[in-house]
Design a protein around this motif. Structure first.
Motif, short mmCIF file in Angstrom:
data_model
loop_
_atom_site.label_atom_id
_atom_site.label_comp_id
_atom_site.label_asym_id
_atom_site.label_seq_id
_atom_site.Cartn_x
_atom_site.Cartn_y
_atom_site.Cartn_z
N GLY A 31 0.77 -1.17 -0.02
CA GLY A 31 0.08 -0.03 -0.20
C GLY A 31 0.92 1.22 0.09
N ASN A 32 1.95 1.03 0.67
CA ASN A 32 2.80 2.28 0.83
C ASN A 32 3.46 2.67 -0.41
N TYR A 33 3.82 1.76 -1.17
CA TYR A 33 4.57 1.78 -2.58
C TYR A 33 3.68 2.27 -3.53
N ILE A 34 2.57 1.46 -3.41
CA ILE A 34 1.29 1.72 -4.41
C ILE A 34 1.00 3.45 -4.28
N GLY A 35 0.87 4.00 -3.33
CA GLY A 35 0.63 5.32 -2.88
C GLY A 35 1.57 6.18 -3.37
N ILE A 36 2.85 6.06 -3.01
CA ILE A 36 4.19 6.69 -3.72
C ILE A 36 4.22 6.78 -5.12
N LEU A 37 3.78 5.68 -5.93
CA LEU A 37 3.64 5.70 -7.34
C LEU A 37 2.64 6.35 -7.70
N ARG B 186 1.25 8.90 -6.47
CA ARG B 186 1.45 10.44 -6.24
C ARG B 186 2.49 10.94 -7.37
N LEU B 187 3.41 10.10 -7.62
CA LEU B 187 4.55 10.44 -8.55
C LEU B 187 3.89 10.73 -9.91
N PHE B 188 2.89 9.58 -10.28
CA PHE B 188 2.45 9.82 -11.58
C PHE B 188 1.40 11.05 -11.72
N VAL B 189 0.74 11.47 -10.65
CA VAL B 189 -0.17 12.40 -10.58
C VAL B 189 0.75 13.76 -10.79
N PHE B 190 2.01 13.80 -10.02
CA PHE B 190 2.87 14.62 -10.17
C PHE B 190 3.55 15.22 -11.44
N CYS B 191 3.85 14.03 -12.09
CA CYS B 191 4.26 14.15 -13.51
C CYS B 191 3.11 14.76 -14.44
N PHE B 192 2.01 14.25 -14.29
CA PHE B 192 0.73 14.57 -15.06
C PHE B 192 0.62 16.05 -15.08
N ILE B 193 0.75 16.63 -13.76
CA ILE B 193 0.50 17.90 -13.29
C ILE B 193 1.58 18.74 -14.38
N LEU B 194 2.59 18.42 -14.12
CA LEU B 194 3.76 19.29 -14.67
C LEU B 194 4.00 19.20 -16.32
#
Length: 238
Positions: free
Chosen positions: A162-168, A170-178
């Motif tokens: 669950g922790n790794y899924i959450g991190i991944l 959020r990284l995807f969302v972060f990249c999508f925003i940028l």
């Protein structure tokens, strides 16, 4: 760029495609005494020289070959069963860094360190923020609620998955925003909802559903907010 692609292709062919599992097992068992270690190193040199196809590059190919062998030897001697994954990642990073260095040396280029200014530090801070710090933040926030269902801590769940899924995510969302792909965030959220629907349906626990929903919204919300702030700061520097 073309030179780096050729070198990377040679690395992928030598390290993954052209290396049977039997070679890997023999290297791990015998280390520097394994004949397959030296065949593996030689294969890298040959592939590198052939794919680049330039006589003047041969000294650089030799350097890549020797450095590859040294890195592999270090990994073989220091890795343990519990640290194989870590050493694999370190091993691959070192190999790629060598290739990048060779490209700059061969093309007589210098690395422009001016990029390591405000933009770099803003971007790195944003990336790090949406990883473990956000995981800890969310864990603290939702710790006041404890779902009664035993499914919340199912034995069938992978350790720290669950922790790794959450991190991944959020990284995807972060990249999508940028990159301006806001629609991809909706797709990601929908995909996660589909996978989680079965668990929540089986649980038949309203508290568990609300617990998961709060965690998901906090995760996506933090990533979106961080992405928007970083995007705004980067635009100000342009």
């Amino acid at each position: 760029m073309l030179l780096f692609i050729k070198l990377l292709l040679a690395h992928l062919l030598g390290d993954f495609i052209g290396q049977p599992n039997s070679w890997v097992a023999d290297k791990e068992a015998k280390k520097h005494k394994s004949i397959y270690l030296y065949l593996h190193i030689l294969l890298h040199g040959v592939l590198t020289a052939i794919l680049v196809g330039e006589i003047q590059f041969i000294p650089y190919a030799v350097f890549i070959t020797i450095s590859h062998g040294i890195i592999d030897l270090i990994k073989l001697h220091f890795q343990k069963n519990k640290t194989k994954r870590t050493w694999f990642i370190v091993d691959q990073i070192l190999h790629v860094l060598v290739l990048i260095g060779v490209v700059f040396l061969y093309q007589n280029k210098s690395i422009d360190i001016s990029w390591f200014g405000n933009q770099f530090w803003i971007l790195i801070t944003g990336i790090l923020l949406v990883t473990k710090p956000t995981s800890i933040f969310i864990k603290i926030i939702i710790s006041i609620w404890s779902p009664e269902s035993s499914n919340a801590h199912s034995d069938n769940s992978l350790a720290k998955a669950g922790n790794y899924i959450g991190i991944l995510e959020r990284l995807f969302v972060f990249c999508f925003i940028l990159t301006g792909h806001f629609e991809a965030i909706g797709f990601l959220l929908a995909a996660k909802s589909v996978f989680r629907f079965g668990d929540l349906k089986e649980a038949k626990d309203r508290k568990l559903t609300e617990y998961v929903l709060i965690g998901t919204l906090l995760s996506f919300g933090t990533a979106i907010l961080t992405g928007l702030i970083v995007q705004a700061l980067l635009l100000q520097l342009l």
